[in-house]
Scaffold this motif. Structure first.
Motif, short mmCIF file in Angstrom:
data_model
loop_
_atom_site.label_atom_id
_atom_site.label_comp_id
_atom_site.label_asym_id
_atom_site.label_seq_id
_atom_site.Cartn_x
_atom_site.Cartn_y
_atom_site.Cartn_z
N TYR A 147 29.90 101.74 -5.51
CA TYR A 147 31.19 102.04 -6.12
C TYR A 147 31.32 101.33 -7.47
O TYR A 147 31.91 101.86 -8.43
N GLY A 148 30.76 100.11 -7.55
CA GLY A 148 30.82 99.36 -8.79
C GLY A 148 30.07 100.04 -9.92
O GLY A 148 30.49 99.98 -11.09
N ASP A 149 28.95 100.71 -9.60
CA ASP A 149 28.20 101.45 -10.62
C ASP A 149 29.05 102.56 -11.23
O ASP A 149 29.03 102.78 -12.45
N TRP A 150 29.81 103.23 -10.40
CA TRP A 150 30.70 104.28 -10.90
C TRP A 150 31.81 103.67 -11.75
O TRP A 150 32.16 104.18 -12.81
N ARG A 151 32.35 102.54 -11.28
CA ARG A 151 33.45 101.92 -12.03
C ARG A 151 32.97 101.39 -13.37
O ARG A 151 33.70 101.37 -14.36
N ALA A 152 31.69 100.95 -13.43
CA ALA A 152 31.15 100.45 -14.69
C ALA A 152 31.02 101.56 -15.73
O ALA A 152 31.13 101.32 -16.93
N ALA A 153 30.80 102.79 -15.24
CA ALA A 153 30.62 103.92 -16.16
C ALA A 153 31.93 104.63 -16.47
O ALA A 153 32.09 105.22 -17.54
N PHE A 154 32.89 104.56 -15.55
CA PHE A 154 34.12 105.33 -15.70
C PHE A 154 35.34 104.49 -15.34
O PHE A 154 35.31 103.71 -14.39
N GLY A 155 36.41 104.68 -16.08
CA GLY A 155 37.71 104.26 -15.63
C GLY A 155 38.30 105.43 -14.87
O GLY A 155 38.60 106.47 -15.46
N PHE A 156 38.43 105.32 -13.54
CA PHE A 156 38.78 106.52 -12.77
C PHE A 156 39.83 106.23 -11.71
O PHE A 156 40.12 105.08 -11.38
N SER A 157 40.38 107.30 -11.20
CA SER A 157 41.29 107.23 -10.06
C SER A 157 40.96 108.38 -9.12
O SER A 157 40.46 109.42 -9.54
#
Length: 230
Positions: A147-157
């Motif tokens: 999940y952290g890899d996704w958060r590092a690439a995107f600011g998302f909700s």
């Protein structure tokens, strides 16, 4: 909330009663207004039969009762029973599925939590399944890293749009909206807004998520970013 009617009676002919319920479901297809029906019998007194029928509104419940096929099946059911059924009309004031709360909290925290915080929502042996990980992502540390890899690439909700299932197995339907702010494999940061929809089938144990099956179009964000990058 939707009204519920409880129908109670006694009969030693439960199997025949159950088959009549199948008949009612089939014969009222396309005209039935009831949305949920549960038929049960007592564990210690198997002659005690209780049926719960839920409808969208009181008016729809009355329409359902007035269907000729409902009346005919009801008369046959009465003939199988040892006494006249009793009816109790309930106005539902609360309808809570306890596993919805940890699922909502999990989606709110996805990607910005470490293993310690994820443990509030997930069991220690939690496993995530998805097309990118055929063998599953096992354990809280591995899940938090993913999940952290996704958060590092995107600011998302993640917005939950609906749910299927009940009890210890539920499937949230969701929409993911994001801004590309960090490196995504093969694509440098662009500031591009992207989105995708998907679903996650959660299995719960003791009020926590023990397994998740993710279904979504991973290629969608890449295609959107590819269009912006030329």
């Amino acid at each position: 909330m939707a009204p519920v009617q409880l129908i109670e009676c006694r009969t030693d002919r439960f199997d025949e009663t159950n088959r009549l319920t199948d008949t009612w479901v089939e014969r009222t297809r396309g005209k039935r207004t009831a949305t949920h029906a549960v038929l049960g019998k007592g564990r210690s007194d198997t002659s005690h039969i209780v049926e719960s029928v839920e409808s969208p509104s009181y008016e729809e419940a009355m329409r359902n009762s007035d269907l000729p096929k409902t009346d005919r099946v009801f008369r046959k059911m009465v003939a199988l029973r040892d006494e006249m059924p009793t009816f109790t009309d309930l106005e539902v004031v609360r309808d809570e599925q306890p596993n919805q709360a940890p699922a909502r909290a999990f989606f709110g925290a996805t990607g910005r939590t470490g293993p310690g915080l994820l443990s509030e929502f997930c069991t220690g042996d939690h496993v995530d399944h998805g097309s990118a990980h055929p063998g599953g992502v096992r354990g809280l540390a591995a899940s938090a890293e993913q999940y952290g890899d996704w958060r590092a690439a995107f600011g998302f909700s993640l917005r939950v749009d609906g749910r299927t299932g009940e009890g210890d197995q539920m499937g949230p339907l969701w929409t993911w909206t994001a801004r590309h702010e960090g490196a995504f494999p093969g694509v440098p940061p662009t500031g591009q807004d992207v989105s995708m929809t998907g679903s996650t089938w959660h299995h719960f144990r003791d009020g926590k998520i023990c397994e998740g099956w993710w279904h979504h179009d991973r290629a969608g964000p890449r295609e959107q970013l590819g269009a912006s990058c030329g």
